[in-house]
Design an enzyme around this catalytic site. Structure first.
Site, PDB file in Angstrom:
ATOM      1  N   HIS A 447       0.824  -1.213   0.000  1.00 31.98           N
ATOM      2  CA  HIS A 447       0.000   0.000   0.000  1.00 31.98           C
ATOM      3  C   HIS A 447       0.858   1.262   0.000  1.00 31.98           C
ATOM      4  O   HIS A 447       0.333   2.366  -0.157  1.00 31.98           O
ATOM      5  CB  HIS A 447      -0.936  -0.012   1.219  1.00 31.98           C
ATOM      6  CG  HIS A 447      -2.018   1.008   1.167  1.00 31.98           C
ATOM      7  ND1 HIS A 447      -2.070   2.077   2.045  1.00 31.98           N
ATOM      8  CD2 HIS A 447      -3.082   1.141   0.352  1.00 31.98           C
ATOM      9  CE1 HIS A 447      -3.130   2.813   1.774  1.00 31.98           C
ATOM     10  NE2 HIS A 447      -3.765   2.268   0.750  1.00 31.98           N
ATOM     11  N   ARG A 576     -11.407  12.171   8.243  1.00 35.19           N
ATOM     12  CA  ARG A 576     -12.514  12.246   7.282  1.00 35.19           C
ATOM     13  C   ARG A 576     -13.582  11.200   7.549  1.00 35.19           C
ATOM     14  O   ARG A 576     -14.767  11.490   7.494  1.00 35.19           O
ATOM     15  CB  ARG A 576     -11.971  12.065   5.854  1.00 35.19           C
ATOM     16  CG  ARG A 576     -13.054  11.967   4.797  1.00 35.19           C
ATOM     17  CD  ARG A 576     -12.460  11.919   3.406  1.00 35.19           C
ATOM     18  NE  ARG A 576     -11.525  10.820   3.221  1.00 35.19           N
ATOM     19  CZ  ARG A 576     -11.871   9.597   2.808  1.00 35.19           C
ATOM     20  NH1 ARG A 576     -13.140   9.322   2.548  1.00 35.19           N
ATOM     21  NH2 ARG A 576     -10.955   8.667   2.640  1.00 35.19           N
TER      22      ARG A 576
END
EC number: 2.7.4.1
Length: 693
Positions: A447, A576
Site C-alpha cells: 500500500h 474524514r
C-alpha cells in the site's frame, strides 16, 4: 520541577470509551449525504454527492456488512471495541441504513425538482409521454434494446438464475390468456442491460431548451408483451441485489500462481451470497418471492420509492452546457518539473520538493518518469502501483523505460480492492514491454507509494525518490488532497532502496534509518512518538499532537492518545471517515478534539505532527491508524526534514483547524455538529483557501 503523578489508568476493555467501527462508517456516509442536501452546493455537485453515497454504501455492504452477516450466520458473536456483539451491530446497521435510504430519496426528490427548474427533466411516469415520444421510444426499443433482452421464467424446470451483483432487474408476475381466474401465476425476471445508457434523451419539446430523459427500465416495461407473448402482466417492479464481494483465499497455498488465483476469485465476486435486496416500494408479492428465493431476512430488504441504483445518475454529470451547475476548480499550479533532465534532478539534489495535490499538478510526477525513461544516465526505476487511472501515462513511461534498456521493476498490488482487474491488465502490459513485475507479497498488501530512480552522475550512482500519501493516479489526483515529497536525501533514498529489495526478495524487514515501515516497525514508532508527548506533558513541557487521516480504528493508538490526553497533551484529530475514539470524556479525552472535513475534494492525505518540545517532527504516510495498515500491509511513514516544508504543513493544519464551512466536530455522544461562521468569525473554507498555501 517535579513531574505530575501519572493519571488514573483506563482499561482497554471499557466499552464506553469507543465508538463502533461500522456504525461510525455509516455516520461518515451521512456527512457525505449532507453535501447532497446542501442547497449552497451547485445542483449537479449535489447529485454527484448523492451518487457517491450509493457507491460508498454498496461497497460497504459488499465487504464489511457481508463479513458481519457471515459471522452471524455461523453463530459467531464477536465483540467490537465498544462491546457490541455481531448480531447487535448487524441489527443496528440495517436499521440505521434504512433511515439513511429514506433521506437519500428525500434528497433525490428535491434534486430532481430543481433539475426540472433548470430544464433537465427525468420522466418517470409513461403517462407523461407525448405521442411522438411514444413512437420514438418504440423505435429505440426495436433498434437498440429488444435483441439484447432475455426474459427468464422461474418455475420447476427453470430455477432462479444467479443474478449478477448490483445489476438492475425487473421482477414480473404474469398469467396466461387462458387462465381467466389468474390462478396459475408465473414469476419472471428481465435484466436491464447495463451495456446501454440508463437514460434515453427524448425528442425536444416545444420548449427547445428543455432536455427530457426516460429511464431504460421504463422503456422495457412498455414493451413486455413482446417478451411474454400471450401473457398478461399482473405486477412489475425493479430490484437490485447486493452480494458478498470480498475476495479471500489462502495465499500460502497459492504462492506459485497468485495471478491465476486472483483471476479466478474475481469471477466468483459476481456470484457471492446476497446480503441485501433493494426493491420498489409496494412490490408486495414480488418482494416476498425474491426474499424467499434469495434466502434473506426481512431486515435485509430495503424498499425504494423511486429510481433504483442511484449510481447511474452520474450520467447527468456529462451533459453539455451545465458548467453553471458545477463547482469551478482552479487550475493546479505547475509544481517544479522542467523539460530538461539535468535540471529536474539538479533541483531535487538542491532541495526537497513538497507538492500538495490537487492544488499543485500531479504532472510533476509523470514528467519526472517521462524524463527518466528517456535519460541515458538513468539506469534503473523501481515503483509501487496500488491504484492507477485508466489513461495513466505512467504505464506508458515505465514501458518505454524498459524498452530503452533500463532496469525497471514495478510492484503491482493485485489485491487492491475493486481495482484488481485493472491492475492485472496493466501488469500484463508492463510485462509485455519488458518490465519486471512483482505481483504483491504473500499475506500482505503493498500500500506504500514509492518511486526510486537510480542515475549515474560523475562516475557514481545517485538515487532520487518520490514518496506520497496517495496513489499514482492522475484522475483521483484532481479531486483527492494528498501530499508528496521529492527528495535525494541519502538516508531516505537508502531506506527506500532497502525497502524495495526487502519486498522483492521476501526478506525480513530491517529497521530503517529515517523511514518507518509496516508491518514491522510503524506502529511501534507511532506509539513511541505519542508516548514522548505524554512524557513531556507530565514533565510540564508543552505537548501537542495533530493528526490528519482517513480513519482511526486501532485500539492501541486510541488508548495511547487517551493516556496523552490525561497527561495534558493537546490533541487535534482531522479524520474524514471512521473514528472509534470518543472525545470529550471527562478524565479521559477532554483534551482531544476531532473534526471531519467533507467537501468538493476528498481529504486523503495522512499527516502526523508531534510538538517534540518545540522541535516539531512531521511525518507523511501511506497509512491510516487501522489494524490492517499496521499489521496486514506494507506501508511507509517518512519525515519532512526541511523547515520550510514543516512550516507549510503547519499552515495547512492551521487552515484545516479554522475551517467553519466544511468541518464537522465530533461530540462525545457520537453526533457530528457542522460548524458555521458568525459576525466575529468570518467563513473559512479550507478546501478553497488552501490553494494559496
Amino acid at each position: 520541577m517535579t513531574a505530575s503523578p501519572p493519571p488514573e489508568k483506563i482499561e482497554l476493555g471499557n466499552p464506553n470509551i469507543f465508538f463502533d467501527r461500522e456504525l461510525s462508517w455509516v455516520d461518515f456516509n451521512f456527512r457525505v449525504l449532507e453535501e447532497a442536501q446542501d442547497p449552497g452546493n451547485p445542483l449537479l455537485e449535489r447529485l454527484k454527492f448523492l451518487c457517491i453515497t450509493e457507491s460508498n454504501q454498496d461497497e460497504f455492504f459488499m465487504v464489511r456488512v457481508a463479513g458481519l452477516i457471515n459471522l452471524k450466520q455461523a453463530g459467531i458473536e464477536e465483540r467490537s471495541l465498544n462491546g457490541k456483539r455481531t448480531s447487535e451491530i448487524v441489527s443496528e446497521l440495517y436499521e440505521k441504513v434504512s433511515g439513511f435510504v429514506k433521506k437519500q430519496y428525500d434528497c433525490l426528490s428535491d434534486i430532481l425538482q430543481e433539475l426540472k427548474s433548470n430544464k433537465i427533466i427525468v420522466v418517470q411516469d409513461p403517462s407523461e409521454l407525448a405521442g411522438e415520444d411514444i413512437q420514438f421510444v418504440k423505435n429505440y426499443y426495436k433498434r437498440e434494446v429488444s435483441s439484447i433482452l432475455t426474459p427468464l421464467a422461474i418455475d420447476p424446470s427453470h430455477p432462479f438464475p444467479h443474478i449478477l451483483n448490483r445489476t438492475l432487474n425487473l421482477g414480473i408476475t404474469l398469467y396466461s390468456d387462458e387462465d381467466k381466474n389468474k390462478q396459475k401465476e408465473l414469476f419472471a425476471i428481465v435484466q436491464v442491460p447495463n451495456v446501454l445508457p440508463r437514460f434515453l434523451q427524448l425528442p425536444q419539446s416545444a420548449d427547445q431548451e428543455e432536455r427530457r430523459y426516460f429511464p431504460l427500465e421504463e422503456i422495457i416495461k412498455l414493451h413486455l408483451s413482446d417478451l411474454f407473448f400471450g401473457m398478461n402482466v399482473k405486477q412489475i417492479h425493479t430490484f437490485k441485489i447486493v452480494r458478498d464481494a470480498d475476495i479471500s483465499f489462502n495465499e500460502e497455498q497459492n504462492i506459485g500462481d497468485l495471478l491465476t488465483t486472483m483471476k479466478n476469485e474475481l469471477k466468483n465476486r459476481m456470484w457471492g451470497d446476497a446480503i441485501r435486496l433493494d426493491v420498489h416500494s409496494g412490490a408486495g408479492h414480488i418482494k416476498d418471492i425474491l426474499k424467499g428465493l434469495l434466502e434473506l431476512e426481512d431486515y435485509q430488504v430495503m424498499e425504494i420509492p423511486t429510481l433504483l441504483n442511484l449510481n447511474d445518475l452520474m450520467f447527468f454529470q456529462s451533459l453539455e452546457k451545465t458548467s453553471h451547475l458545477k463547482f469551478s476548480y482552479p487550475v493546479p499550479k505547475a509544481g517544479f518539473a522542467t523539460k530538461k533532465s539535468e535540471s529536474i534532478f539538479a533541483e531535487i539534489r538542491k532541495n526537497d520538493h513538497l507538492l500538495h495535490h490537487p492544488y499543485e499538478s500531479f504532472r510533476s510526477i509523470e514528467d519526472m518518469l517521462k524524463i527518466a525513461s528517456q535519460d541515458p544516465k538513468v539506469l534503473a526505476i523501481k515503483m509501487t502501483l496500488y491504484r492507477t487511472s485508466g489513461d495513466s501515462p505512467i504505464i506508458q513511461y515505465l514501458g518505454e523505460a524498459a524498452e530503452n534498456g533500463k532496469q525497471v521493476t514495478v510492484l503491482v498490488e493485485l489485491k487492491a480492492r475493486f481495482d484488481e482487474e485493472r491492475n492485472i491488465r496493466w501488469a500484463k502490459k508492463l510485462e509485455d514491454s519488458g518490465v519486471h513485475v512483482v505481483y504483491g507479497v504473500v499475506g500482505l498488501k503493498i500500500h506504500c507509494k514509492m518511486l526510486l530512480i537510480v542515475r549515474r552522475e560523475d562516475d557514481k550512482l545517485n538515487r532520487y525518490v518520490h514518496l506520497g500519501t496517495g496513489n499514482y493516479n492522475s484522475t483521483t489526483a484532481r479531486f483527492y488532497t494528498d501530499l508528496s515529497l521529492f527528495t535525494a536525501d541519502p538516508e531516505i533514498t537508502e531506506d527506500v532502496a532497502i525497502l524495495f529489495n526487502t519486498i522483492t526478495s521476501s526478506g525480513k524487514m530491517p529497521r530503517l534509518t529515517k523511514i518507518h515501515a509496516a508491518p514491522t516497525f510503524l506502529k511501534e514508532e507511532f506509539l513511541r512518538l505519542i508516548q514522548r508527548e505524554t512524557d513531556n506533558a507530565l514533565a510540564k513541557k508543552e505537548a501537542r499532537v495533530i493528526f490528519k487521516m482517513n480513519s482511526l480504528v486501532d485500539a492501541d493508538v486510541i488508548m495511547k492518545l487517551y493516556e496523552a490526553s490525561q497527561a495534558g497533551v493537546k490533541i487535534d484529530l482531522i479524520i474524514r471517515g471512521i473514528c472509534c475514539l470518543r472525545p470529550g470524556i471527562p478524565g479521559v479525552s477532554e483534551n482531544i478534539r476531532v473534526r471531519s472535513i467533507i467537501g468538493r475534494y476528498l481529504e486523503h492525505s495522512r499527516i502526523y505532527s508531534f510538538h517534540n518540545s518545540g522541535k516539531p517532527e512531521v511525518f507523511l504516510a501511506s497509512a491510516d491508524c487501522m489494524p490492517r495498515n499496521f499489521q496486514r500491509r506494507i506501508e511507509v511513514m517518512f519525515p519532512i526534514l526541511q523547515e520550510k516544508h514543516k512550516k507549510r504543513i503547519g499552515k495547512i493544519f492551521d487552515l484545516l483547524l479554522r475551517d467553519n464551512t466544511q468541518a464537522r466536530v465530533l461530540e462525545s455522544d457520537g453526533s457530528y455538529v457542522r460548524l458555521t461562521s458568525g459576525d466575529d468569525d468570518p467563513p473559512v473554507n479550507s478546501q478553497i483557501d488552501l490553494v494559496e498555501i
